[in-house]
Design a protein around this motif. Structure first.
Motif, PDB file in Angstrom:
ATOM      1  N   ALA A 100       0.830  -1.206   0.000  1.00 24.73           N
ATOM      2  CA  ALA A 100       0.000   0.000   0.000  1.00 24.73           C
ATOM      3  C   ALA A 100       0.868   1.262   0.000  1.00 24.73           C
ATOM      4  N   GLU A 101       1.915   1.279   0.821  1.00 26.26           N
ATOM      5  CA  GLU A 101       2.814   2.442   0.878  1.00 26.26           C
ATOM      6  C   GLU A 101       3.525   2.634  -0.461  1.00 26.26           C
ATOM      7  N   LEU A 102       3.966   1.525  -1.055  1.00 25.62           N
ATOM      8  CA  LEU A 102       4.652   1.605  -2.349  1.00 25.62           C
ATOM      9  C   LEU A 102       3.710   2.133  -3.421  1.00 25.62           C
ATOM     10  N   THR A 103       2.494   1.630  -3.454  1.00 25.70           N
ATOM     11  CA  THR A 103       1.503   2.081  -4.445  1.00 25.70           C
ATOM     12  C   THR A 103       1.221   3.569  -4.284  1.00 25.70           C
ATOM     13  N   GLU A 104       1.147   4.018  -3.041  1.00 28.35           N
ATOM     14  CA  GLU A 104       0.892   5.437  -2.762  1.00 28.35           C
ATOM     15  C   GLU A 104       2.045   6.309  -3.280  1.00 28.35           C
ATOM     16  N   LEU A 105       3.282   5.903  -3.010  1.00 28.39           N
ATOM     17  CA  LEU A 105       4.443   6.661  -3.497  1.00 28.39           C
ATOM     18  C   LEU A 105       4.502   6.674  -5.025  1.00 28.39           C
ATOM     19  N   VAL A 106       4.232   5.525  -5.634  1.00 32.30           N
ATOM     20  CA  VAL A 106       4.270   5.436  -7.101  1.00 32.30           C
ATOM     21  C   VAL A 106       3.163   6.285  -7.713  1.00 32.30           C
ATOM     22  N   ALA A 113       4.851  13.135 -12.732  1.00 30.40           N
ATOM     23  CA  ALA A 113       5.377  12.979 -14.093  1.00 30.40           C
ATOM     24  C   ALA A 113       4.362  13.449 -15.122  1.00 30.40           C
ATOM     25  N   LYS A 114       3.070  13.214 -14.873  1.00 31.84           N
ATOM     26  CA  LYS A 114       2.029  13.661 -15.808  1.00 31.84           C
ATOM     27  C   LYS A 114       1.958  15.172 -15.856  1.00 31.84           C
ATOM     28  N   GLU A 115       2.186  15.821 -14.699  1.00 29.85           N
ATOM     29  CA  GLU A 115       2.217  17.283 -14.663  1.00 29.85           C
ATOM     30  C   GLU A 115       3.352  17.817 -15.520  1.00 29.85           C
ATOM     31  N   MET A 124       7.663   5.661 -18.127  1.00 27.89           N
ATOM     32  CA  MET A 124       8.267   4.778 -17.122  1.00 27.89           C
ATOM     33  C   MET A 124       9.571   5.359 -16.573  1.00 27.89           C
ATOM     34  N   GLY A 125      10.458   5.777 -17.444  1.00 23.88           N
ATOM     35  CA  GLY A 125      11.755   6.320 -17.019  1.00 23.88           C
ATOM     36  C   GLY A 125      11.594   7.553 -16.153  1.00 23.88           C
ATOM     37  N   ALA A 126      10.705   8.443 -16.549  1.00 25.10           N
ATOM     38  CA  ALA A 126      10.486   9.673 -15.787  1.00 25.10           C
ATOM     39  C   ALA A 126       9.933   9.360 -14.400  1.00 25.10           C
ATOM     40  N   VAL A 127       8.992   8.426 -14.341  1.00 20.54           N
ATOM     41  CA  VAL A 127       8.391   8.066 -13.055  1.00 20.54           C
ATOM     42  C   VAL A 127       9.427   7.388 -12.158  1.00 20.54           C
ATOM     43  N   ALA A 146       7.452  -2.951 -11.242  1.00 23.53           N
ATOM     44  CA  ALA A 146       6.161  -3.603 -11.465  1.00 23.53           C
ATOM     45  C   ALA A 146       5.008  -2.694 -11.048  1.00 23.53           C
ATOM     46  N   ALA A 147       5.176  -1.993  -9.924  1.00 23.01           N
ATOM     47  CA  ALA A 147       4.126  -1.078  -9.462  1.00 23.01           C
ATOM     48  C   ALA A 147       3.949   0.090 -10.431  1.00 23.01           C
ATOM     49  N   VAL A 148       5.060   0.598 -10.975  1.00 21.46           N
ATOM     50  CA  VAL A 148       4.995   1.694 -11.930  1.00 21.46           C
ATOM     51  C   VAL A 148       4.293   1.241 -13.208  1.00 21.46           C
TER      52      VAL A 148
END
Length: 153
Positions: A100-106, A113-115, A124-127, A146-148
């Motif tokens: 959950a913490e990883l998903t939140e950070l990603v 990155a979208k901004e 992917m690279g930017a994120v 994988a999460a990204v």
């Protein structure tokens, strides 16, 4: 001497006095890996706590991979020893991120990155560039990737 390295030395001394062979052997190997890194290159240098932490994480990863290899080879006694050494090293690493913490950070990194104009799977690279410093040492790179991918798809 960095605080993490000093803690390793102090804990090694305590393990030797307590006749804890597993802990003392593991800490000796880890301190040796740190010392090798300090003298590698053209000039000897003192490692920072972050660099020491990376070495400990690398040593822990070696233990996990060795345990898997021993399991595949049917050597459960050796696999158990490797896992025990990995647990000793885990005491010196930051607490791993939950899913959950990883998903939140990603998710926050994807939004950032979208901004900046990055869209779709090509982002992917930017994120990864944004999220890697935030999860450093607390999540495996494959797990982060994988999460990204999941959130960008």
């Amino acid at each position: 001497m960095t605080t993490l390295k000093a803690r390793l030395h102090d804990d090694l001394t305590l393990a030797i006095k307590a006749h804890d062979k597993l802990r003392s052997a593991t800490l000796r190997l880890t301190l040796t890996a740190i010392q090798k890194e300090e003298v590698a290159g053209t000039a000897a240098r003192e490692l920072s706590d972050v660099e020491v932490e990376k070495i400990i994480a690398r040593e822990a990863k070696k233990r996990r991979e060795a345990a898997e290899a021993f399991d595949k080879g049917g050597r459960t006694d050796s696999a158990e020893r490797e896992r025990a050494e990995g647990e000793v090293l885990a005491d010196y690493l930051p607490k791993p991120l939950t899913d959950a913490e990883l998903t939140e950070l990603v998710a926050a990194a994807v939004a950032e990155a979208k901004e900046a104009g990055a869209e779709g799977p090509r982002a992917m690279g930017a994120v990864m560039k944004i999220v890697n410093p935030k999860v450093a040492g607390r999540a495996d790179g494959g797990r982060v990737a994988a999460a990204v991918k999941k959130l960008l798809a």
